[in-house]
Design an enzyme around this catalytic site. Structure first.
Site, PDB file in Angstrom:
ATOM      1  N   GLU A 152      43.526  -4.521  20.269  1.00 53.74           N
ATOM      2  CA  GLU A 152      44.489  -5.213  19.415  1.00 53.74           C
ATOM      3  C   GLU A 152      45.349  -6.169  20.241  1.00 53.74           C
ATOM      4  O   GLU A 152      45.877  -5.809  21.289  1.00 53.74           O
ATOM      5  CB  GLU A 152      45.386  -4.180  18.730  1.00 53.74           C
ATOM      6  CG  GLU A 152      46.481  -4.780  17.867  1.00 53.74           C
ATOM      7  CD  GLU A 152      47.447  -3.734  17.353  1.00 53.74           C
ATOM      8  OE1 GLU A 152      48.188  -4.026  16.396  1.00 53.74           O
ATOM      9  OE2 GLU A 152      47.465  -2.616  17.910  1.00 53.74           O
ATOM     10  N   LYS A 164      44.854  -7.859   9.356  1.00 50.08           N
ATOM     11  CA  LYS A 164      45.369  -6.527   9.038  1.00 50.08           C
ATOM     12  C   LYS A 164      46.112  -6.534   7.703  1.00 50.08           C
ATOM     13  O   LYS A 164      46.897  -7.440   7.413  1.00 50.08           O
ATOM     14  CB  LYS A 164      46.300  -6.071  10.166  1.00 50.08           C
ATOM     15  CG  LYS A 164      46.790  -4.640  10.034  1.00 50.08           C
ATOM     16  CD  LYS A 164      47.657  -4.260  11.228  1.00 50.08           C
ATOM     17  CE  LYS A 164      48.136  -2.819  11.141  1.00 50.08           C
ATOM     18  NZ  LYS A 164      49.032  -2.467  12.269  1.00 50.08           N
ATOM     19  N   CYS A 207      44.849  -0.740  14.402  1.00 46.81           N
ATOM     20  CA  CYS A 207      45.921   0.196  14.760  1.00 46.81           C
ATOM     21  C   CYS A 207      46.223   1.180  13.634  1.00 46.81           C
ATOM     22  O   CYS A 207      45.445   2.064  13.328  1.00 46.81           O
ATOM     23  CB  CYS A 207      47.168  -0.584  15.167  1.00 46.81           C
ATOM     24  SG  CYS A 207      48.491   0.440  15.878  1.00 46.81           S
TER      25      CYS A 207
END
Length: 515
Positions: free
Chosen positions: A282, A340, A392
């Site tokens: 990430e 995301k 994440c």
């Protein structure tokens, strides 16, 4: 009801189970039960303790008034989150640059808020004229799991410390592809409180036999389900390399450390290009996408020349529009981009921004300007293989991952757990990724900045894994798979419906005296 009458009723109820203790001791027992429960999860994985906490709380709440139930459940929640989630202090103090006093205060408020959310459902566990232990068992188990579900979405959700994660190494793990982590949590809690009531000298022998048979049946079925293959292989195995650069969080966004960061990824990846896929974590490239184009073009050429798919995390900026995304981009043989969708409060966006931003340094983190991506994205693709991507925090949402994985061959999750430091947070995060593999019957590739980077098999086991806080390249094989597990087809809805039916049965008006 005054305090004395509440205390007396509690003594009578607990004594009816063959137990007796001072009412002044009950909050501390609840706190102890809560503190023991996270020890059943990663990193200690003392899974038998998963039955101790819920059983103790069930006994403490039995026969109590709603007010006392809320109070005792709150103390349990303080122990649960105080031990299991207080690692947020590391993010607030070490990287949010809050003073020790302020960091302790914010952490305490965070733990207390979670404890309050935990207590709310259990406050109504005795709102019934039916106090038979069987009806109480149904109510308690259902409300516990509905409380976990509540925490998965309320105020954007904090789906952490679900008790079902404790059973990754037991036969109950076989239920994960069928009912998901909430289903495993339900069976875990039912087992705990059934054992507690079976230990009571006042529980009838016939009831003990019935409870024992029911629990044994659930465990036996879980063991049988573990042998079932829910998904099928698709094509040939793929060679994967996970590059773990171990960039210090305090240096990651410093302009002076940009070139050393890029050079570190170049050097670590030199031996990785012989693999089919290379994964960087990430926000591996600490630049906005359009400013990083020269470096991305260099990596595009390198990956194309070696017939390799490179996937890296980066912050994507929209030209001419101040919109930023936490993204994963495909280079070389990989195509597409993923933004995301589930953001971390304060870490990626600031709730009540107009009042909080600028108040203290913690509310000015460099990545707290992120916008969520569209829920319907094509995402990343390598050849004919589609990847389900979770950046994440997204990997901790069971239904989100199940939904995104239905037509995808492999699950990719990239993360930067440096925010959690040397705490339990990263290992808890890893355990949740392992459960996603179990629920979906797919390999999970987990690339992180500082560990644990891992290739997770469909049975939830670690096939390859790195140590934490080291530079490493983790290499291994991944077998793409197709097909839906029952949980992928239905999500958590069946478990929630079972809980609703349990509540309806547990709150029914009694047809006969309980004795």
């Amino acid at each position: 009801m005054d305090a004395n009458s509440s205390t007396d009723s509690h003594r009578t109820a607990v004594a009816g189970l063959g137990l007796s203790w001072s009412a002044r001791l009950t909050p501390w027992l609840a706190l102890l039960g809560g503190a023991l429960t996270p020890l059943s999860l990663a990193p200690l994985n003392l899974w038998p303790l998963a039955f101790v906490g819920p059983a103790l709380l069930a006994l403490l709440l039995y026969g109590q008034s709603p007010r006392q139930c809320a109070r005792l459940a709150f103390f349990f929640g303080l122990g649960l989150f105080g031990v299991g989630a207080s690692w947020v202090y590391v993010s607030i103090h070490d990287f949010g640059q809050a003073s020790i006093t302020l960091a302790i205060l914010l952490t305490a408020l965070f733990v207390a808020g979670l404890a309050l959310v935990f207590a709310l459902p259990l406050a109504i566990v005795n709102l019934s004229r039916e106090r038979h232990f069987g009806a109480y068992l149904l109510r308690f188990g259902a409300l516990w799991v509905l409380g976990e579900w509540l925490r998965s979405w309320l105020l954007t959700g904090f789906p952490w410390l679900f008790i079902g994660y404790s059973q990754m190494a037991t036969p109950l793990a076989g239920w994960a592809p069928v009912a998901g982590v909430f289903g495993v949590s339900l069976i875990t809690v039912l087992t705990a409180i059934a054992l507690a009531f079976c230990c009571s000298q006042h529980t009838r022998r016939s009831a003990k036999l019935m409870l024992t048979a029911a629990v044994a049946g659930l465990w036996l079925t879980g063991g049988i389900l573990q042998n079932n293959q829910w998904t099928t292989e698709q094509g040939e195995p793929v060679r994967v390399a996970l590059v773990q650069a171990n960039i210090p969080q305090e240096k990651k966004w410093q302009p002076s450390f940009l070139l050393p960061t890029l050079e570190r990824y170049r050097q670590l990846s030199r031996t990785a290009w012989s693999n089919d896929w290379v994964i960087w974590p990430e926000a591996a490239i600490p630049m906005l996408y359009h400013r990083a184009l020269p470096f991305l073009e260099e990596m595009q050429e390198k990956a194309a020349n070696t017939q390799t798919a490179l996937i890296t995390g980066i912050l994507y900026d929209t030209p001419g529009n101040p919109v930023y995304h936490n993204s994963a981009v495909g280079l070389g043989m990989a195509t597409g981009m993923y933004h995301k969708t589930r953001l971390v409060p304060f870490g990626e966006y600031v709730p009540l921004e107009q009042w909080l931003r600028g108040l203290i340094e913690f509310f000015n983190l460099p990545t707290s300007i992120i916008s969520s991506g569209d829920s319907q994205q094509h995402g990343l693709q390598i050849g004919s293989l589609m990847l389900a991507t979770a950046i994440c925090y997204e990997i901790v949402y069971p239904d989100l991952v199940a939904e995104q994985s239905s037509d995808r061959s492999v699950i990719l999750t990239i993360s930067n757990d440096a925010w959690f430091g040397h705490s339990w947070g990263p290992l808890q995060h890893l355990q949740m990724a392992q459960m996603r593999a179990l629920e979906t019957g797919r390999y999970v590739i987990r690339g992180t900045n500082n560990g644990v980077s891992a290739i997770i098999s469909p049975d939830g086991s670690l096939q390859q894994a790195s140590d934490q806080f080291v530079q490493a390249v983790v290499e291994g094989e991944v077998q793409p798979r197709l097909g839906d597990t029952p949980f992928m087809s239905t999500g958590s809805l069946p478990t929630l419906l079972v809980c609703a039916l349990m509540l309806a049965a547990g709150f029914r008006r009694p047809l006969a005296p309980r004795h």
